[in-house]
Design an enzyme around this catalytic site. Structure first.
Site, PDB file in Angstrom:
ATOM      1  N   ASP A 152      35.248  31.325  41.360  1.00 38.50           N
ATOM      2  CA  ASP A 152      36.337  31.652  40.445  1.00 38.50           C
ATOM      3  C   ASP A 152      35.914  32.906  39.689  1.00 38.50           C
ATOM      4  O   ASP A 152      35.023  32.872  38.843  1.00 38.50           O
ATOM      5  CB  ASP A 152      36.594  30.481  39.486  1.00 38.50           C
TER       6      ASP A 152
ATOM      7  N   ARG B 172      59.711  29.607  51.133  1.00 39.79           N
ATOM      8  CA  ARG B 172      58.517  28.808  50.824  1.00 39.79           C
ATOM      9  C   ARG B 172      57.396  29.200  51.778  1.00 39.79           C
ATOM     10  O   ARG B 172      56.237  29.315  51.400  1.00 39.79           O
ATOM     11  CB  ARG B 172      58.819  27.305  50.930  1.00 39.79           C
TER      12      ARG B 172
ATOM     13  N   TYR C 278      35.785  26.200  33.652  1.00 41.63           N
ATOM     14  CA  TYR C 278      37.051  26.050  32.920  1.00 41.63           C
ATOM     15  C   TYR C 278      37.420  24.564  32.837  1.00 41.63           C
ATOM     16  O   TYR C 278      37.292  23.832  33.827  1.00 41.63           O
ATOM     17  CB  TYR C 278      38.140  26.868  33.633  1.00 41.63           C
TER      18      TYR C 278
ATOM     19  N   LYS D 139      45.718  35.847  34.008  1.00 42.29           N
ATOM     20  CA  LYS D 139      44.816  36.565  33.110  1.00 42.29           C
ATOM     21  C   LYS D 139      44.850  38.069  33.415  1.00 42.29           C
ATOM     22  O   LYS D 139      45.889  38.669  33.314  1.00 42.29           O
ATOM     23  CB  LYS D 139      43.402  35.965  33.232  1.00 42.29           C
TER      24      LYS D 139
END
Ligand code: PLP
Length: 394
Positions: A186, A60, A113, A211
């Site tokens: 972004d 982690r 978005y 993406k």
């Protein structure tokens, strides 16, 4: 760190994309001279000290496969640090919520978005009492008018999903600098291949690796890249210790594999998108096309200045009824109707039809027209794509 294509031209970017994770000295080669970084699934690593000290102790916190991807992403974006997250939203939310205190202030572009909009309005504003101002960031003066000495973060998306609006990164970075405010971008639609926000003065870059970076529609992931040591420390602590929303080793491998073909894919996406945009612009059932590569795009000049290419996303307004629009979508055979973008296959989405509850209706953020169609232009033959549209359009 300087971005590879500025130092050495675009070919250098391709060289880094192919080989960054597999550099000679990289510990991920594990002494076996792997040409491809192995997938380290181990959750824990044997403790050692002195010459046997291990860089990794618990996955982690850090993992060799993730470290290889993060190094690759940082180099591509020209940043010192990168963190790989379990989704684009994990990257965005961790950035916003760990850098902005409850009751703080965010100025965000109003075209954004839908998930980021919900994060800002419902979680940040609704749950944590953050003051969020949405502004039309196409004009940097609107950003300047909304910020103050109490602002914690300026956040923009460029080009935006799905309206394809741009924000002048350099000018907004100057505004952020004047006030000493962090500025995040972004950059998912541009990808690191076509857009380098850190170079233009942004502090933080976020990608949905789902993406273009992964590019094959088979991994959900996200990334944050920054040159700011303090920001990195805060985000790394939030991700690794508090939230635990890191990308799994297998997904890291998939994204690292996708990155190797990013330059080749992006060139092809852009070439196909230009053909499709020009075809749509000439069609009499299309009211307008928003593609930054078209001269008709109101911000074409800005796109040419701050991007090195126009990417593969476009949207258009259908000239007809909702029933005709639905029939058009159902008539397509090469384009797949559905969410997401940036993969090798062409996808098409009508937000008002497919995600009506998720989209902005114009209260705080920019309204999405009923007849807006978003297209992610894939890598199929461009003539086949145009023929599919020609056949399905009424
Ligand atoms: N940013 C942009 C511009 C997006 O289009 C998306 C998703 O579509 C996201 C962020 C969120 O990414 P993810 O779905 O990987 O969480």
């Amino acid at each position: 760190m300087t971005r590879p294509d500025d130092q050495f031209g675009k070919n250098r970017f391709a060289t880094i994309a192919v080989g960054a994770a597999e550099s000679e000295t990289h510990p991920q080669r594990s002494g076996m001279n792997d040409v491809v970084s192995p997938i380290h699934l181990s959750t824990t690593f044997e403790w050692g000290s002195g010459e046997y000290a291990n860089e990794h102790d618990y996955s982690r916190e850090s993992n060799p496969t993730r470290a290889a991807l993060e190094e690759q992403l940082a180099r591509l974006e020209g940043g010192e640090h990168a963190l790989a997250f379990a989704s684009g939203m994990a990257a965005t939310s961790t950035t916003m919520l760990s850098l902005v205190p409850p009751g703080g202030h965010i100025v965000s572009s109003d075209s954004i978005y839908s998930g980021t909009e919900k994060l800002l309005t419902e979680l940040a504003a609704g749950h944590l009492g953050v003051n969020v101002d949405f502004v039309d960031a196409r004009d940097p003066k609107n950003v300047a008018a909304a910020v103050g000495s109490d602002t914690d973060l300026i956040w923009v998306e460029t080009p935006t999903n799905p309206l394809m609006r741009l924000c002048d990164i350099r000018t907004v970075a100057d505004i952020a600098n004047d006030y000493g405010i962090l500025f995040g971008v972004d950059s998912t639609f541009g990808s690191p291949y076509f857009q380098a926000p850190l170079e233009l003065g942004a502090d933080i870059v976020v990608h949905s690796t789902t993406k273009y970076l992964n590019g094959h529609s088979d991994s959900i992931g996200g990334a944050v890249i920054t040159n700011d040591d303090g920001v990195f420390e805060q985000l790394a602590f939030a991700q690794r210790t508090g939230l635990g929303n890191m990308l799994s080793p297998f997904d890291c491998y998939l994204v690292a594999r996708g990155v190797k073909t990013l330059p080749a894919r992006m060139e092809h996406h852009e070439a196909n998108a230009m053909v499709v945009a020009e075809f749509l612009e000439s069609h009499d059932r299309v009211a307008r096309v928003d593609y930054p590569g078209l001269e008709s795009h109101p911000q074409h000049k800005l796109a040419s200045e701050q991007m090195s290419g126009y990417s593969g996303m476009l949207s258009f307004e259908f000239d007809g009824t909702a029933i005709e629009l639905e029939a058009f979508i159902k008539g397509l055979e090469v384009f797949t109707p559905g969410a997401s973008l940036g993969g090798v296959e062409s996808l098409i989405e009508v937000p008002s039809l497919m995600i009506p509850d998720e989209i902005g209706h114009g209260e705080a953020t920019a309204a999405i027209p009923e007849t807006l169609v978003r297209v992610s232009v894939g890598l199929e033959d461009a003539d086949d794509l145009c023929e599919d549209l020609r056949t399905a359009l009424p």
